[in-house]
Design a protein around this motif. Structure first.
Motif, PDB file in Angstrom:
ATOM      1  N   ASP A 297       0.835  -1.205   0.000  1.00  0.00           N
ATOM      2  CA  ASP A 297       0.000   0.000   0.000  1.00  0.00           C
ATOM      3  C   ASP A 297       0.871   1.257   0.000  1.00  0.00           C
ATOM      4  N   ARG A 298       1.908   1.242   0.827  1.00  0.00           N
ATOM      5  CA  ARG A 298       2.817   2.400   0.914  1.00  0.00           C
ATOM      6  C   ARG A 298       3.574   2.592  -0.395  1.00  0.00           C
ATOM      7  N   ASP A 299       3.981   1.506  -1.039  1.00  0.00           N
ATOM      8  CA  ASP A 299       4.662   1.606  -2.325  1.00  0.00           C
ATOM      9  C   ASP A 299       3.766   2.249  -3.374  1.00  0.00           C
ATOM     10  N   ILE A 300       2.490   1.897  -3.341  1.00  0.00           N
ATOM     11  CA  ILE A 300       1.535   2.473  -4.286  1.00  0.00           C
ATOM     12  C   ILE A 300       1.386   3.971  -4.025  1.00  0.00           C
ATOM     13  N   GLU A 301       1.331   4.363  -2.757  1.00  0.00           N
ATOM     14  CA  GLU A 301       1.253   5.785  -2.417  1.00  0.00           C
ATOM     15  C   GLU A 301       2.481   6.540  -2.909  1.00  0.00           C
ATOM     16  N   LEU A 302       3.643   5.913  -2.829  1.00  0.00           N
ATOM     17  CA  LEU A 302       4.889   6.583  -3.196  1.00  0.00           C
ATOM     18  C   LEU A 302       5.107   6.678  -4.701  1.00  0.00           C
ATOM     19  N   ARG A 303       4.292   6.014  -5.493  1.00  0.00           N
ATOM     20  CA  ARG A 303       4.446   6.096  -6.954  1.00  0.00           C
ATOM     21  C   ARG A 303       4.278   7.518  -7.456  1.00  0.00           C
ATOM     22  N   VAL A 304       3.418   8.274  -6.812  1.00  0.00           N
ATOM     23  CA  VAL A 304       3.164   9.642  -7.255  1.00  0.00           C
ATOM     24  C   VAL A 304       3.975  10.669  -6.466  1.00  0.00           C
ATOM     25  N   ALA A 305       4.744  10.228  -5.504  1.00  0.00           N
ATOM     26  CA  ALA A 305       5.523  11.143  -4.677  1.00  0.00           C
ATOM     27  C   ALA A 305       6.711  11.685  -5.458  1.00  0.00           C
ATOM     28  N   THR A 306       7.062  12.928  -5.183  1.00  0.00           N
ATOM     29  CA  THR A 306       8.211  13.533  -5.854  1.00  0.00           C
ATOM     30  C   THR A 306       9.504  13.220  -5.129  1.00  0.00           C
ATOM     31  N   ASN A 307       9.423  13.073  -3.807  1.00  0.00           N
ATOM     32  CA  ASN A 307      10.602  12.797  -2.999  1.00  0.00           C
ATOM     33  C   ASN A 307      10.431  11.429  -2.342  1.00  0.00           C
ATOM     34  N   VAL A 308      11.079  10.412  -2.880  1.00  0.00           N
ATOM     35  CA  VAL A 308      10.926   9.053  -2.369  1.00  0.00           C
ATOM     36  C   VAL A 308      12.105   8.719  -1.456  1.00  0.00           C
ATOM     37  N   PRO A 309      11.839   8.396  -0.168  1.00  0.00           N
ATOM     38  CA  PRO A 309      12.925   8.021   0.742  1.00  0.00           C
ATOM     39  C   PRO A 309      13.477   6.640   0.397  1.00  0.00           C
ATOM     40  N   ASP A 310      14.633   6.304   0.990  1.00  0.00           N
ATOM     41  CA  ASP A 310      15.200   4.984   0.709  1.00  0.00           C
ATOM     42  C   ASP A 310      14.293   3.896   1.281  1.00  0.00           C
ATOM     43  N   ASP A 311      14.446   2.688   0.751  1.00  0.00           N
ATOM     44  CA  ASP A 311      13.517   1.586   1.045  1.00  0.00           C
ATOM     45  C   ASP A 311      13.452   1.231   2.526  1.00  0.00           C
ATOM     46  N   ASP A 312      14.612   1.157   3.188  1.00  0.00           N
ATOM     47  CA  ASP A 312      14.604   0.762   4.597  1.00  0.00           C
ATOM     48  C   ASP A 312      13.862   1.775   5.460  1.00  0.00           C
ATOM     49  N   SER A 313      13.984   3.060   5.161  1.00  0.00           N
ATOM     50  CA  SER A 313      13.263   4.035   5.980  1.00  0.00           C
ATOM     51  C   SER A 313      11.764   3.959   5.727  1.00  0.00           C
ATOM     52  N   VAL A 314      11.352   3.592   4.511  1.00  0.00           N
ATOM     53  CA  VAL A 314       9.926   3.386   4.229  1.00  0.00           C
ATOM     54  C   VAL A 314       9.418   2.198   5.044  1.00  0.00           C
ATOM     55  N   VAL A 315      10.173   1.114   5.041  1.00  0.00           N
ATOM     56  CA  VAL A 315       9.777  -0.092   5.765  1.00  0.00           C
ATOM     57  C   VAL A 315       9.715   0.182   7.268  1.00  0.00           C
ATOM     58  N   VAL A 316      10.715   0.854   7.806  1.00  0.00           N
ATOM     59  CA  VAL A 316      10.742   1.158   9.236  1.00  0.00           C
ATOM     60  C   VAL A 316       9.571   2.068   9.604  1.00  0.00           C
ATOM     61  N   ASP A 317       9.272   3.044   8.755  1.00  0.00           N
ATOM     62  CA  ASP A 317       8.147   3.943   9.009  1.00  0.00           C
ATOM     63  C   ASP A 317       6.838   3.155   9.087  1.00  0.00           C
ATOM     64  N   VAL A 318       6.632   2.248   8.142  1.00  0.00           N
ATOM     65  CA  VAL A 318       5.416   1.423   8.132  1.00  0.00           C
ATOM     66  C   VAL A 318       5.368   0.543   9.380  1.00  0.00           C
TER      67      VAL A 318
END
Length: 150
Positions: free
Chosen positions: A34-55
């Motif tokens: 779900d978070r990956d889908i949200e980030l498809r339209v984001a202009t500033n995408v953080p690195d993968d590990d920080s996305v995972v940790v945030d979730v």
């Protein structure tokens, strides 16, 4: 990468027949998708590990809130289920900073940004999250920052 660890845990749980762990890992992977889908339209995408940790941190917070509500309602079976999910989710989080380390980081940042009162809390929290967001429970850190500035 944490995402690879999650996928390996899913396979391991399937092979081992550990249904509760498998369900929790699948839940984590679904939230990540779900978070990956949200980030498809984001202009500033953080690195993968920080996305995972945030979730994962958001899921931990949700589970803790649910456990509190279920305990208040006397629903022990739901508390046990949420606690088992919480244990699985926390097993994938990186080691968290100790309270002493957190206080030291807060003092360093406080000196750097020149924070002197609670009005400067936002500045301190922003730098703290930027530097240590993946290894801190920000809700606990918020209380420590408030105490340091109060």
């Amino acid at each position: 990468m944490i995402r690879d660890t999650l996928k390996a845990a899913q396979i391991e749980s399937m092979k081992g027949g550990d249904k509760p762990r498998l369900a929790a890992v699948r839940l984590i992977l679904a939230k990540l998708q779900d978070r990956d889908i949200e980030l498809r339209v984001a202009t500033n995408v953080p690195d993968d590990d920080s996305v995972v940790v945030d979730v994962l941190q958001k899921m931990v917070k949700q589970r803790r809130e649910s456990i509190t509500m279920f305990e208040a309602a006397g629903r022990a079976e739901l508390v046990a289920q949420e606690q088992s999910e919480l244990d699985v989710i926390e097993s994938f989080l990186p080691a968290q900073m100790s309270e002493d380390d957190t206080k030291a980081a807060i003092e360093t940042i406080k000196a750097e940004v020149g924070a002197v009162s609670v009005k400067d809390m936002g500045k301190v929290m922003a730098v703290l999250k930027e530097r240590h967001g993946t290894t801190l429970d920000m809700s606990k850190a918020s209380g420590l920052v408030k105490a340091a500035l109060g």
